[in-house]
Design a protein around this motif. Structure first.
Motif, short mmCIF file in Angstrom:
data_model
loop_
_atom_site.label_atom_id
_atom_site.label_comp_id
_atom_site.label_asym_id
_atom_site.label_seq_id
_atom_site.Cartn_x
_atom_site.Cartn_y
_atom_site.Cartn_z
N LEU A 1 0.82 -1.21 0.00
CA LEU A 1 0.00 0.00 0.00
C LEU A 1 0.85 1.26 0.00
N ILE A 2 0.19 2.40 -0.21
CA ILE A 2 0.88 3.68 -0.20
C ILE A 2 1.50 3.97 1.18
N LEU A 3 0.85 3.49 2.25
CA LEU A 3 1.38 3.52 3.61
C LEU A 3 1.41 2.07 4.11
N PRO A 4 2.43 1.65 4.84
CA PRO A 4 2.47 0.26 5.30
C PRO A 4 1.38 -0.01 6.34
N PHE A 5 0.83 -1.24 6.30
CA PHE A 5 -0.22 -1.65 7.23
C PHE A 5 0.27 -2.83 8.05
N THR A 6 0.00 -2.78 9.35
CA THR A 6 0.32 -3.90 10.24
C THR A 6 -0.81 -4.06 11.25
N LEU A 7 -1.25 -5.29 11.42
CA LEU A 7 -2.27 -5.62 12.40
C LEU A 7 -1.70 -6.73 13.28
N PRO B 1 -3.88 3.01 6.33
CA PRO B 1 -3.18 2.68 5.08
C PRO B 1 -4.12 2.20 3.97
N TYR B 2 -5.13 1.39 4.31
CA TYR B 2 -6.08 0.94 3.28
C TYR B 2 -6.98 2.09 2.82
N MET B 3 -7.45 2.89 3.76
CA MET B 3 -8.29 4.04 3.39
C MET B 3 -7.51 5.01 2.53
N ALA B 4 -6.26 5.27 2.87
CA ALA B 4 -5.44 6.19 2.08
C ALA B 4 -5.23 5.63 0.67
N HIS B 5 -4.95 4.37 0.58
CA HIS B 5 -4.65 3.73 -0.70
C HIS B 5 -5.88 3.67 -1.61
N PHE B 6 -7.01 3.22 -1.07
CA PHE B 6 -8.20 2.97 -1.91
C PHE B 6 -9.24 4.08 -1.87
N LEU C 1 -13.20 11.35 8.55
CA LEU C 1 -12.03 11.29 7.67
C LEU C 1 -11.05 12.39 8.01
N GLY C 2 -9.78 12.08 7.82
CA GLY C 2 -8.71 13.05 8.08
C GLY C 2 -8.20 13.65 6.78
N LYS C 3 -6.88 13.80 6.73
CA LYS C 3 -6.24 14.44 5.58
C LYS C 3 -6.46 13.64 4.30
N GLU C 4 -6.54 14.36 3.20
CA GLU C 4 -6.61 13.73 1.90
C GLU C 4 -5.21 13.24 1.52
N VAL C 5 -5.15 12.07 0.90
CA VAL C 5 -3.88 11.46 0.50
C VAL C 5 -3.95 11.18 -1.00
N LYS C 6 -2.93 11.59 -1.72
CA LYS C 6 -2.92 11.34 -3.15
C LYS C 6 -2.50 9.90 -3.40
N SER C 7 -3.40 9.15 -4.03
CA SER C 7 -3.13 7.76 -4.34
C SER C 7 -3.72 7.45 -5.71
N PRO C 8 -2.92 6.85 -6.59
CA PRO C 8 -3.46 6.51 -7.91
C PRO C 8 -4.56 5.44 -7.86
#
Length: 186
Positions: free
Chosen positions: A22-28, A93-98, A134-141
């Motif tokens: 993802l555009i940001l790394p995700f860990t659970l 990370p998923y919200m930012a990406h998608f 929702l927080g900041k907008e993230v540019k993701s293709p």
């Protein structure tokens, strides 16, 4: 080779799932995991019973219970996963990406039940999201171009709660069947 294991006990275990695509790394993280898996047997129609409990990200409770054929899950599985309220900012990370946004605040409670019998899936997904902001907008293709903030506002009740019941059915043999149909319903 025939295999039979009467019981596997799990005590104070942990697991981590990471997605670095993802555009940001995700860990659970799931920790304080304890419970048992009974009757693991390689015979075709034998079902193993699963009962586990633990914590997600050291805060929220999670319970996993049901039965499955561990040697052929596509033929039989009936598993239920329930959680307490989980801080949803962990999925930023998923919200930012998608979706193109960070999650400022929200809590999610899950009650998921997935049944597979002879490659036919029937899933029940009860998802309760409280105070999604929702927080900041993230540019993701990969981000969808939808009026997301409007959609969230329309889904919230007067207390700021989104309560979703999302059933999912299909055949695992069908090449057109995928989880994206569930996402489309949302």
């Amino acid at each position: 080779m025939p295999i039979h294991i009467g019981q596997v006990l799990i005590k104070n275990s942990a697991s981590t799932f990471s997605d670095f695509s993802l555009i940001l790394p995700f860990t659970l993280k799931m920790d304080s995991l304890h419970g048992r898996i009974r009757q693991i047997d390689s015979r075709r129609h034998q079902k193993a019973n699963v009962k586990l409990a633990g914590k997600i990200n050291r805060i929220s409770n999670v319970w996993i219970e049901g039965s499955l054929n561990p040697f052929d899950i596509e033929q039989f599985m009936d598993i239920r996963l329930k959680t307490d309220s989980i801080n949803l900012s962990a999925i930023t990370p998923y919200m930012a990406h998608f979706a193109g946004y960070e999650v400022e605040k929200a809590n999610i409670t899950l009650d998921l039940n997935y049944r597979i019998i002879n490659k036919k899936l029937k899933a029940e997904n009860r998802i309760i999201i409280d105070q999604l902001t929702l927080g900041k907008e993230v540019k993701s293709p990969e981000a969808v171009s939808l009026p997301l903030k409007l959609g969230i506002a329309l889904l919230k009740d007067s207390n700021g709660v989104i309560d979703l019941n999302l059933p999912l059915e299909g055949s695992l043999d069908d090449p057109q069947f995928s989880i994206t149909s569930l996402i489309g319903k949302v």
